[in-house]
Design a protein around this motif. Structure first.
Motif, PDB file in Angstrom:
ATOM      1  N   PHE A   3       0.824  -1.200   0.000  1.00 22.53           N
ATOM      2  CA  PHE A   3       0.000   0.000   0.000  1.00 22.53           C
ATOM      3  C   PHE A   3       0.866   1.262   0.000  1.00 22.53           C
ATOM      4  O   PHE A   3       0.456   2.311  -0.527  1.00 22.53           O
ATOM      5  N   THR A   4       2.071   1.165   0.551  1.00 24.72           N
ATOM      6  CA  THR A   4       3.001   2.305   0.484  1.00 24.72           C
ATOM      7  C   THR A   4       3.397   2.578  -0.962  1.00 24.72           C
ATOM      8  O   THR A   4       3.459   3.744  -1.390  1.00 24.72           O
ATOM      9  N   ASP A   5       3.663   1.502  -1.739  1.00 23.64           N
ATOM     10  CA  ASP A   5       3.977   1.664  -3.158  1.00 23.64           C
ATOM     11  C   ASP A   5       2.834   2.343  -3.901  1.00 23.64           C
ATOM     12  O   ASP A   5       3.040   3.234  -4.734  1.00 23.64           O
ATOM     13  N   VAL A   6       1.617   1.917  -3.587  1.00 26.53           N
ATOM     14  CA  VAL A   6       0.446   2.483  -4.258  1.00 26.53           C
ATOM     15  C   VAL A   6       0.303   3.958  -3.922  1.00 26.53           C
ATOM     16  O   VAL A   6       0.073   4.801  -4.799  1.00 26.53           O
ATOM     17  N   LEU A  54     -16.670   5.548   1.884  1.00 27.58           N
ATOM     18  CA  LEU A  54     -15.577   4.642   1.544  1.00 27.58           C
ATOM     19  C   LEU A  54     -14.319   4.996   2.326  1.00 27.58           C
ATOM     20  O   LEU A  54     -13.619   4.108   2.842  1.00 27.58           O
ATOM     21  N   LEU A  55     -14.025   6.274   2.447  1.00 27.42           N
ATOM     22  CA  LEU A  55     -12.836   6.692   3.185  1.00 27.42           C
ATOM     23  C   LEU A  55     -12.972   6.380   4.672  1.00 27.42           C
ATOM     24  O   LEU A  55     -11.991   5.975   5.321  1.00 27.42           O
ATOM     25  N   ASP A  56     -14.166   6.519   5.217  1.00 33.15           N
ATOM     26  CA  ASP A  56     -14.386   6.152   6.618  1.00 33.15           C
ATOM     27  C   ASP A  56     -14.098   4.669   6.841  1.00 33.15           C
ATOM     28  O   ASP A  56     -13.464   4.283   7.828  1.00 33.15           O
ATOM     29  N   LEU A  57     -14.558   3.821   5.914  1.00 35.24           N
ATOM     30  CA  LEU A  57     -14.298   2.385   6.028  1.00 35.24           C
ATOM     31  C   LEU A  57     -12.813   2.089   5.916  1.00 35.24           C
ATOM     32  O   LEU A  57     -12.277   1.236   6.644  1.00 35.24           O
ATOM     33  N   ALA A  58     -12.129   2.783   4.991  1.00 30.71           N
ATOM     34  CA  ALA A  58     -10.692   2.564   4.812  1.00 30.71           C
ATOM     35  C   ALA A  58      -9.923   2.969   6.063  1.00 30.71           C
ATOM     36  O   ALA A  58      -8.965   2.293   6.471  1.00 30.71           O
ATOM     37  N   ALA A  67      -5.393   3.776   3.928  1.00 31.20           N
ATOM     38  CA  ALA A  67      -6.321   4.904   3.977  1.00 31.20           C
ATOM     39  C   ALA A  67      -5.800   6.080   3.153  1.00 31.20           C
ATOM     40  O   ALA A  67      -6.570   6.753   2.450  1.00 31.20           O
ATOM     41  N   ALA A  68      -4.477   6.338   3.214  1.00 32.07           N
ATOM     42  CA  ALA A  68      -3.897   7.436   2.440  1.00 32.07           C
ATOM     43  C   ALA A  68      -4.023   7.168   0.943  1.00 32.07           C
ATOM     44  O   ALA A  68      -4.353   8.070   0.160  1.00 32.07           O
ATOM     45  N   ALA A  69      -3.779   5.916   0.538  1.00 32.48           N
ATOM     46  CA  ALA A  69      -3.925   5.554  -0.875  1.00 32.48           C
ATOM     47  C   ALA A  69      -5.378   5.672  -1.307  1.00 32.48           C
ATOM     48  O   ALA A  69      -5.675   6.118  -2.422  1.00 32.48           O
ATOM     49  N   MET A  70      -6.309   5.282  -0.439  1.00 28.88           N
ATOM     50  CA  MET A  70      -7.726   5.378  -0.773  1.00 28.88           C
ATOM     51  C   MET A  70      -8.138   6.829  -0.971  1.00 28.88           C
ATOM     52  O   MET A  70      -8.907   7.157  -1.890  1.00 28.88           O
ATOM     53  N   GLN A  71      -7.619   7.718  -0.145  1.00 27.22           N
ATOM     54  CA  GLN A  71      -7.937   9.138  -0.296  1.00 27.22           C
ATOM     55  C   GLN A  71      -7.434   9.673  -1.644  1.00 27.22           C
ATOM     56  O   GLN A  71      -8.129  10.442  -2.323  1.00 27.22           O
TER      57      GLN A  71
END
Length: 266
Positions: A3-6, A54-58, A67-71
């Protein structure tokens, strides 16, 4: 891939976004407008769905880089809506405030938690990947083709990001449970594809996607995603040659080639 890469990829991608040729304001012909108007309105509304829930769930998943990638993912989707909206404004196409298909997807995505919502998003993005190829082939507009190219480029990491999460969530699930859920989401994919094809049939037809070709494209795209969701499956981003139709397969027009295949760490 992690997820850091993403997250890092999304940050770099946002910083390096190429300027689109907004000076290309040539109006679409009445026939071209009839072919793309309704579908553009539908997909523009779908891209700009908003992502607070969606961001709340992440964030509740309690993995900060996820969560940062989702944002950043949500921000890119909203950017796609703005690109399409700006083009529509130039062409005199009004934006929709709501659409029944958008409301159906919002209803489908909420009840069963984060994984289910992400899988519903993936279903929509599979259809979008085929739609933007059809849209690019349906128009001689250099600007609209560039918008399609940009969105398809961005969607590649969106797909990889969600598949990475799904295969982590699926770890340890029984074979029977995994098989049953695969059948459920395949059914959702088939139903969604059928509904979207009927709703946007003028664009698909203008882009050379009769029912048979459309179904084959959806099946190929979804099969690739299922392989990416398996542990050990290759997570790689395709280049423009693989994503965009050549002039021979649709309208002639500028379709610049992106960078070579981008591989990311497994």
């Amino acid at each position: 891939m992690t997820f850091t890469d993403v997250k890092t990829y999304f940050q770099t991608n946002r910083a390096s976004a190429a300027e689109l040729p907004w000076h290309d304001t040539a109006p679409l012909t009445p026939a071209e407008l009839r072919a793309v108007r309704a579908s553009l309105q539908t997909f523009q509304r779908g891209e700009g769905t908003g992502g607070a829930h969606l961001l709340d769930l992440a964030r509740a998943y309690d993995v900060p880089d996820y969560a940062a990638a989702m944002q950043l993912f949500i921000a890119e989707e909203e950017g796609h809506a703005e690109m399409l909206g700006r083009f529509m404004y130039q062409q005199g196409i009004p934006r929709l405030h709501t659409h029944w298909l958008h409301e159906v997807f919002r209803t489908l995505g909420r009840p069963l938690g984060l994984e289910h919502m992400v899988r519903v998003i993936l279903t929509a993005e599979v259809v979008a990947a085929v739609y933007y190829r059809a849209l690019a082939a349906a128009t001689p507009s250099g600007l609209l083709r560039q918008i399609c190219r940009r969105i398809l480029h961005d969607e590649e990491m969106h797909l990889a990001f969600h598949c990475l999460a799904i295969r982590q969530w699926s770890f340890g699930r029984s074979r029977l449970s995994g098989w049953l859920w695969r059948q459920f989401y395949r059914g959702l994919m088939a139903g969604t594809a059928l509904v979207v094809y009927v709703a946007s049939r003028r664009t698909f037809a203008a882009g050379g996607y009769a029912v048979g070709r459309f179904c084959a494209a959806i099946a190929a795209e979804y099969g690739r995603l299922e392989s990416m969701q398996r542990l050990g499956g290759l997570l790689a981003l395709r280049n423009a040659d693989e994503l965009m139709p050549s002039p021979a397969s649709g309208h002639a027009g500028a379709c610049p080639v992106a960078s070579p295949l981008i591989s990311v760490p497994q």
